[in-house]
Design a protein around this motif. Sequence first.
Motif, PDB file in Angstrom:
ATOM      1  N   LEU A   1      23.878  35.890  75.002  1.00 38.05           N
ATOM      2  CA  LEU A   1      22.489  35.968  75.428  1.00 38.05           C
ATOM      3  C   LEU A   1      22.328  35.300  76.785  1.00 38.05           C
ATOM      4  O   LEU A   1      22.885  34.231  77.035  1.00 38.05           O
ATOM      5  N   LYS A   2      21.573  35.943  77.677  1.00 38.13           N
ATOM      6  CA  LYS A   2      21.327  35.366  78.989  1.00 38.13           C
ATOM      7  C   LYS A   2      20.354  34.209  78.894  1.00 38.13           C
ATOM      8  O   LYS A   2      20.403  33.264  79.650  1.00 38.13           O
ATOM      9  N   GLU A   3      19.439  34.312  77.962  1.00 42.59           N
ATOM     10  CA  GLU A   3      18.426  33.272  77.819  1.00 42.59           C
ATOM     11  C   GLU A   3      18.107  33.076  76.349  1.00 42.59           C
ATOM     12  O   GLU A   3      17.966  34.048  75.606  1.00 42.59           O
ATOM     13  N   VAL A   4      18.015  31.834  75.919  1.00 44.15           N
ATOM     14  CA  VAL A   4      17.671  31.513  74.534  1.00 44.15           C
ATOM     15  C   VAL A   4      16.391  30.704  74.523  1.00 44.15           C
ATOM     16  O   VAL A   4      16.302  29.668  75.176  1.00 44.15           O
ATOM     17  N   LYS A   5      15.424  31.184  73.781  1.00 39.57           N
ATOM     18  CA  LYS A   5      14.148  30.496  73.681  1.00 39.57           C
ATOM     19  C   LYS A   5      13.884  30.145  72.231  1.00 39.57           C
ATOM     20  O   LYS A   5      13.862  31.020  71.374  1.00 39.57           O
ATOM     21  N   ILE A   6      13.713  28.871  71.950  1.00 37.10           N
ATOM     22  CA  ILE A   6      13.482  28.392  70.588  1.00 37.10           C
ATOM     23  C   ILE A   6      12.037  27.945  70.455  1.00 37.10           C
ATOM     24  O   ILE A   6      11.560  27.126  71.239  1.00 37.10           O
ATOM     25  N   GLU A   7      11.363  28.468  69.467  1.00 37.77           N
ATOM     26  CA  GLU A   7       9.963  28.117  69.242  1.00 37.77           C
ATOM     27  C   GLU A   7       9.758  27.599  67.831  1.00 37.77           C
ATOM     28  O   GLU A   7       9.754  28.367  66.884  1.00 37.77           O
ATOM     29  N   GLY A   8       9.641  26.316  67.706  1.00 40.14           N
ATOM     30  CA  GLY A   8       9.271  25.706  66.438  1.00 40.14           C
ATOM     31  C   GLY A   8      10.250  25.879  65.295  1.00 40.14           C
ATOM     32  O   GLY A   8       9.851  25.848  64.140  1.00 40.14           O
ATOM     33  N   ASN A   9      11.527  26.096  65.567  1.00 45.11           N
ATOM     34  CA  ASN A   9      12.504  26.212  64.491  1.00 45.11           C
ATOM     35  C   ASN A   9      12.936  24.822  64.035  1.00 45.11           C
ATOM     36  O   ASN A   9      13.316  23.985  64.848  1.00 45.11           O
ATOM     37  N   THR A  10      12.885  24.585  62.751  1.00 42.84           N
ATOM     38  CA  THR A  10      13.247  23.282  62.206  1.00 42.84           C
ATOM     39  C   THR A  10      14.378  23.442  61.195  1.00 42.84           C
ATOM     40  O   THR A  10      14.314  24.308  60.329  1.00 42.84           O
ATOM     41  N   ILE A  11      15.412  22.624  61.333  1.00 41.92           N
ATOM     42  CA  ILE A  11      16.523  22.662  60.385  1.00 41.92           C
ATOM     43  C   ILE A  11      16.033  22.116  59.045  1.00 41.92           C
ATOM     44  O   ILE A  11      15.519  21.002  58.965  1.00 41.92           O
ATOM     45  N   THR A  12      16.189  22.895  57.998  1.00 43.54           N
ATOM     46  CA  THR A  12      15.689  22.480  56.685  1.00 43.54           C
ATOM     47  C   THR A  12      16.611  21.495  55.983  1.00 43.54           C
ATOM     48  O   THR A  12      16.153  20.573  55.307  1.00 43.54           O
ATOM     49  N   ALA A  13      17.941  21.684  56.130  1.00 39.10           N
ATOM     50  CA  ALA A  13      18.882  20.810  55.422  1.00 39.10           C
ATOM     51  C   ALA A  13      20.215  20.768  56.157  1.00 39.10           C
ATOM     52  O   ALA A  13      20.604  21.730  56.820  1.00 39.10           O
ATOM     53  N   VAL A  14      20.888  19.639  56.034  1.00 39.48           N
ATOM     54  CA  VAL A  14      22.231  19.484  56.599  1.00 39.48           C
ATOM     55  C   VAL A  14      23.115  18.820  55.557  1.00 39.48           C
ATOM     56  O   VAL A  14      22.635  18.083  54.692  1.00 39.48           O
ATOM     57  N   GLN A  15      24.407  19.087  55.644  1.00 39.11           N
ATOM     58  CA  GLN A  15      25.382  18.513  54.714  1.00 39.11           C
ATOM     59  C   GLN A  15      26.176  17.447  55.448  1.00 39.11           C
ATOM     60  O   GLN A  15      26.857  17.723  56.422  1.00 39.11           O
TER      61      GLN A  15
END
Length: 294
Positions: A116-130
């Motif tokens: 991808l030439k450009e990545v735009k993140i809007e309000g994404n939240t990681i729900t869980a991590v191990q």
Amino acid sequence: MKRFAVFSLFIVLWSGWSYSSMAQTAYSVKGKLVAKGKSEALAGANVVMTSVKDTSEMKFAVTDVDGNFTVDGLKNAFYKLTISFVGFRDLKKFVRVNKEIVDVATLEMEIDTELLKEVKIEGNTITAVQNGDTIQYNATAFKTNPDANAEDLITKMPGILVDQSGVQAQGEQVQRVLVDGREFFGNDPAVALKSIPAEIIQKIEVFDQLSDQSQFSGFDDGNTTKTLNIITKPEARNGTFGRVYAGYGTDDLYSAGGNINRFEGDQRISVVGMANNINQQNFVDEDIAGVASS
């Protein structure tokens, strides 16, 4: 004629019992997730089972360190299985759930090689991590009502189930609840979860805690307790919070109760109370012992 009537009644009763038993049967789907071509287990992937008939009916799970997952609380129906993991293409397939445990075996996820030439993140939240053998949930990723408590919050978290028998995480009964790593209401998870407002929670950790003897000696004796640790927001670790409720109905029936908690440094003070005349069980000895141990 009488014999026929009795036999018919037996058939009706037996059929009703069979239908009721089938209706109450809980189904599960299990499997393992690996990277395609590498057979590398993918831990911490989000697994979602969505009912084809009712898309609002969804169940969640998170893959463990070995890539294994189990989605509980399903019905006898068709489901759409969706698995997502950062850096990989979403995996989707339809699953017919028609027995208590449906094994979808090993599933392979393809690496997302699209540039991808450009990545735009809007309000994404990681729900869980191990993290090792600990699953850590981000409380802010789950929406709750303003008056929700910790129990309301964890019911929305994948892999955690709350029912009449108590709290289950990754298929095991939760026997201990900690707040910021410290005992809270002893060994009574239900009372502890109902006493903590959801709005002060930052994270939820689920892990197998070593026995007291193992922690003291440093030697793992193989005895562990499924534990849920509530990590509060820094600004909430010093203050007073709680909730009260009351209701009054016909025939002079009433119910009232509440709890107040005071957090100040290492000090934890809790006051709980309940009164009613509707045959609702009040606190038992274990509840009082739990408060005392806090």
